[in-house]
Design a protein around this motif. Structure first.
Motif, PDB file in Angstrom:
ATOM      1  N   THR A 165      14.692  45.374  33.855  1.00 29.92           N
ATOM      2  CA  THR A 165      15.316  44.915  32.612  1.00 29.92           C
ATOM      3  C   THR A 165      16.784  45.313  32.516  1.00 29.92           C
ATOM      4  OG1 THR A 165      14.462  46.930  31.566  1.00 29.92           O
ATOM      5  CG2 THR A 165      13.162  44.913  31.312  1.00 29.92           C
ATOM      6  N   SER A 166      17.297  46.037  33.501  1.00 36.58           N
ATOM      7  CA  SER A 166      18.704  46.450  33.479  1.00 36.58           C
ATOM      8  C   SER A 166      19.622  45.239  33.607  1.00 36.58           C
ATOM      9  CB  SER A 166      18.993  47.413  34.633  1.00 36.58           C
ATOM     10  OG  SER A 166      20.394  47.582  34.820  1.00 36.58           O
ATOM     11  N   PRO A 167      20.721  45.188  32.840  1.00 33.87           N
ATOM     12  CA  PRO A 167      21.685  44.084  32.989  1.00 33.87           C
ATOM     13  C   PRO A 167      22.403  44.089  34.328  1.00 33.87           C
ATOM     14  CG  PRO A 167      22.528  45.768  31.491  1.00 33.87           C
ATOM     15  CD  PRO A 167      21.092  46.117  31.755  1.00 33.87           C
ATOM     16  N   SER A 226      42.934  39.149  26.124  1.00 34.24           N
ATOM     17  CA  SER A 226      41.831  39.037  27.067  1.00 34.24           C
ATOM     18  C   SER A 226      40.763  40.067  26.737  1.00 34.24           C
ATOM     19  CB  SER A 226      42.321  39.274  28.501  1.00 34.24           C
ATOM     20  OG  SER A 226      43.332  38.352  28.857  1.00 34.24           O
ATOM     21  N   THR A 227      39.553  39.793  27.185  1.00 36.89           N
ATOM     22  CA  THR A 227      38.454  40.743  27.044  1.00 36.89           C
ATOM     23  C   THR A 227      37.789  40.907  28.398  1.00 36.89           C
ATOM     24  OG1 THR A 227      38.068  40.064  24.745  1.00 36.89           O
ATOM     25  CG2 THR A 227      36.295  41.281  25.849  1.00 36.89           C
ATOM     26  N   ALA A 228      37.508  42.149  28.763  1.00 36.70           N
ATOM     27  CA  ALA A 228      36.948  42.436  30.076  1.00 36.70           C
ATOM     28  C   ALA A 228      35.510  42.925  29.963  1.00 36.70           C
ATOM     29  CB  ALA A 228      37.788  43.488  30.795  1.00 36.70           C
ATOM     30  N   LEU A 258      27.396  37.402  33.416  1.00 37.24           N
ATOM     31  CA  LEU A 258      28.590  38.148  33.819  1.00 37.24           C
ATOM     32  C   LEU A 258      28.973  39.210  32.799  1.00 37.24           C
ATOM     33  CD1 LEU A 258      30.583  37.692  36.321  1.00 37.24           C
ATOM     34  CD2 LEU A 258      28.822  35.968  35.993  1.00 37.24           C
ATOM     35  N   LYS A 259      28.727  38.925  31.530  1.00 36.50           N
ATOM     36  CA  LYS A 259      29.113  39.853  30.467  1.00 36.50           C
ATOM     37  C   LYS A 259      28.241  41.092  30.466  1.00 36.50           C
ATOM     38  CE  LYS A 259      30.409  37.807  26.782  1.00 36.50           C
ATOM     39  NZ  LYS A 259      30.398  37.021  25.524  1.00 36.50           N
ATOM     40  N   GLY A 260      27.000  40.951  30.917  1.00 29.71           N
ATOM     41  CA  GLY A 260      26.077  42.086  30.902  1.00 29.71           C
ATOM     42  C   GLY A 260      25.459  42.258  29.524  1.00 29.71           C
ATOM     43  N   THR A 319      32.520  44.573  33.010  1.00 27.44           N
ATOM     44  CA  THR A 319      32.610  45.311  34.268  1.00 27.44           C
ATOM     45  C   THR A 319      33.213  44.454  35.367  1.00 27.44           C
ATOM     46  OG1 THR A 319      30.671  46.646  33.707  1.00 27.44           O
ATOM     47  CG2 THR A 319      31.269  46.514  36.042  1.00 27.44           C
ATOM     48  N   TRP A 320      32.833  43.159  35.407  1.00 24.81           N
ATOM     49  CA  TRP A 320      33.107  42.329  36.568  1.00 24.81           C
ATOM     50  C   TRP A 320      34.331  41.435  36.430  1.00 24.81           C
ATOM     51  CZ3 TRP A 320      30.041  44.790  39.558  1.00 24.81           C
ATOM     52  CH2 TRP A 320      28.794  45.217  39.105  1.00 24.81           C
ATOM     53  N   GLU A 321      34.691  41.044  35.225  1.00 25.50           N
ATOM     54  CA  GLU A 321      35.768  40.069  35.073  1.00 25.50           C
ATOM     55  C   GLU A 321      36.558  40.322  33.801  1.00 25.50           C
ATOM     56  OE1 GLU A 321      34.220  36.112  34.556  1.00 25.50           O
ATOM     57  OE2 GLU A 321      33.009  36.682  32.840  1.00 25.50           O
ATOM     58  N   THR A 322      37.780  39.775  33.775  1.00 20.39           N
ATOM     59  CA  THR A 322      38.623  39.801  32.590  1.00 20.39           C
ATOM     60  C   THR A 322      38.937  38.361  32.228  1.00 20.39           C
ATOM     61  OG1 THR A 322      39.610  41.895  33.272  1.00 20.39           O
ATOM     62  CG2 THR A 322      40.776  40.632  31.586  1.00 20.39           C
ATOM     63  N   ARG A 323      38.505  37.945  31.037  1.00 18.80           N
ATOM     64  CA  ARG A 323      38.647  36.540  30.643  1.00 18.80           C
ATOM     65  C   ARG A 323      39.646  36.401  29.497  1.00 18.80           C
ATOM     66  NH1 ARG A 323      34.730  33.495  33.218  1.00 18.80           N
ATOM     67  NH2 ARG A 323      35.369  31.660  32.064  1.00 18.80           N
TER      68      ARG A 323
END
Length: 424
Positions: free
Chosen positions: A106-108, A406-408, A204-206, A410-414
């Protein structure tokens, strides 16, 4: 297909795990920075820079659920990890924290890091077999009109706001266009593609919804595979089903998921950043409109300075070794700081110097797992920018550049928004 968790402790199969002890988590005597949460969301580059100063080219960090990992920050160490699958495998079945029950189903983190029967999760001959099928399928899809699909959907998206005199080029354009093209590539209906945009973003957001949205994606793609067995077409799904590599149904679904999530999220993010750069620089804007400037030069600059994945998941050490002056143990998780590596002062002592013509950035990963769909993504971006600039007269930002945020994760900054105005 074997279940990689069948011999694992109960927690690795989704059962509850004991909570981490209270107080600061420590690793080799150092407090660990969290690679998620408000600090990273607001200033990921600042967090990466601080970690580089404190730890060097490799830093111990915590991922969601306070799962320990190594963040690779240096360009050369990123290359070493990417180019050496025998030392740093993509096969998560050796991930010690997962194997020992500290990471539940169940971990993101599981949608991004867990083992799957796809080419990204394997090395050696299994990887070559599966990647060959995906590469063949994507090449065939590209030859069947990706640029035509991109032109069609670019015009269709612009039609929805062309008479309004303004739009948000993130939510009205970049967020959807790559997914709509991918619906044609995979053989999905357009309506399902629009619905899948949110699910891909959540993976991607987790967070707590990541696993739910990942399951939804797989359900839709599983139904697509069943449909294409009886109704084949000129699409990637049919190509994978018919490929001589003999993929089973689970492998086909896993690769469709991989192409969908990676292809959409990276291309939409990169498109938004390219548009941001073009619209905040009048020289670039006029150069593209007049034809004096090629869009590939702008894309190249963005891939160096704002790669669509800032952090790439993930690799696992196959033995005890040294990396960046740190002792990495067998089964340790490493995540790759592509954005940080591109800014490494050892290779870019002056970040203001032009990178035009230099394609040695890390934006497409590297080594055996380098992105196989890069040409499709770049074609979509080229068409998207070209159609937009030639459809909308007097296109300009509707806010000062400094107000763009922008908002980041763990994986990306959008990019949050890109409001524009134009003449009707």
């Amino acid at each position: 297909m074997n279940d990689p968790t069948k011999n694992a402790p109960d927690a690795a199969r989704g059962c509850p795990v004991a909570p981490l002890p209270a107080g600061p988590v420590r690793h080799h005597g150092a407090d660990l920075a969290r690679l998620y949460g408000p600090d990273v969301a607001g200033d990921p580059a600042g967090v990466h820079e601080r970690l580089h100063k404190e730890h060097g080219s490799v830093a111990p960090v915590l991922l969601e659920g306070d799962v320990q990992a190594w963040l690779v920050l240096g360009y050369r160490d990123n290359r070493r990890v990417l180019d050496n699958p025998r030392q740093f495998t993509r096969d998560a079945r050796i991930w010690r924290d997962r194997r020992d029950g500290r990471v539940a189903d169940t971990s993101p983190l599981v949608p991004m890091l867990g083992w799957r029967p796809d080419c990204v999760s394997q090395d050696g001959e299994p990887h070559r077999r599966l990647r060959g099928a995906v590469t063949d399928g994507l090449q065939a899809a590209a030859g069947r009109g990706v640029r035509r699909h991109a032109t069609h959907f670019a015009n269709k998206e612009i039609d929805a706001f062309a008479d309004l005199g303004g739009a948000d080029l993130v939510s009205d354009y970049a967020d959807y266009l790559p997914m709509l093209v991918l619906t044609r590539v995979l053989g999905l209906p357009e309506a399902e593609g629009r619905d899948l945009v949110e699910s891909c973003a959540q993976v991607l957001k987790g967070g707590e919804d990541a696993v739910t949205h990942d399951s939804r994606i797989q359900e839709i793609l599983g139904a697509l595979v069943v449909r294409k067995r009886s109704e084949p077409g000129s699409d990637l799904t049919t190509a994978l089903l018919a490929h001589h590599a003999g993929l089973d149904e689970e492998e086909v679904v896993s690769h469709l998921r991989l192409v969908l999530i990676a292809g959409h999220t990276t291309t939409s993010n990169l498109l938004a950043r390219v548009l941001q750069l073009v619209l905040t620089d009048t020289a670039r804007l006029s150069g593209l409109i007049s034809g004096r400037l090629n869009i590939s030069a702008v894309v190249e600059e963005v891939m160096w300075n704002s790669p669509p994945l800032a952090v790439l998941p993930g690799r696992f050490a196959t033995s005890d070794l040294e990396l960046g002056g740190h002792r990495v143990r067998e089964g340790d998780l490493l995540v790759l700081g592509l954005a940080a590596g591109n800014q490494d002062p050892e290779i870019r002592p002056d970040a203001g110097v032009s990178v035009q013509g230099n394609q040695s950035h890390l934006a497409f990963s590297g080594g055996p797992h380098e992105c196989p769909g890069r040409n499709i993504g770049l074609a979509v971006i080229e068409i998207a920018v070209d159609v937009l600039l030639h459809r909308l007269r007097d296109l300009r930002l509707a806010v000062p550049p400094g107000e763009l945020s922008s908002t980041a994760s763990t994986w990306e900054t959008r990019l949050d928004r890109l409001p524009v105005e134009f003449s009707v």
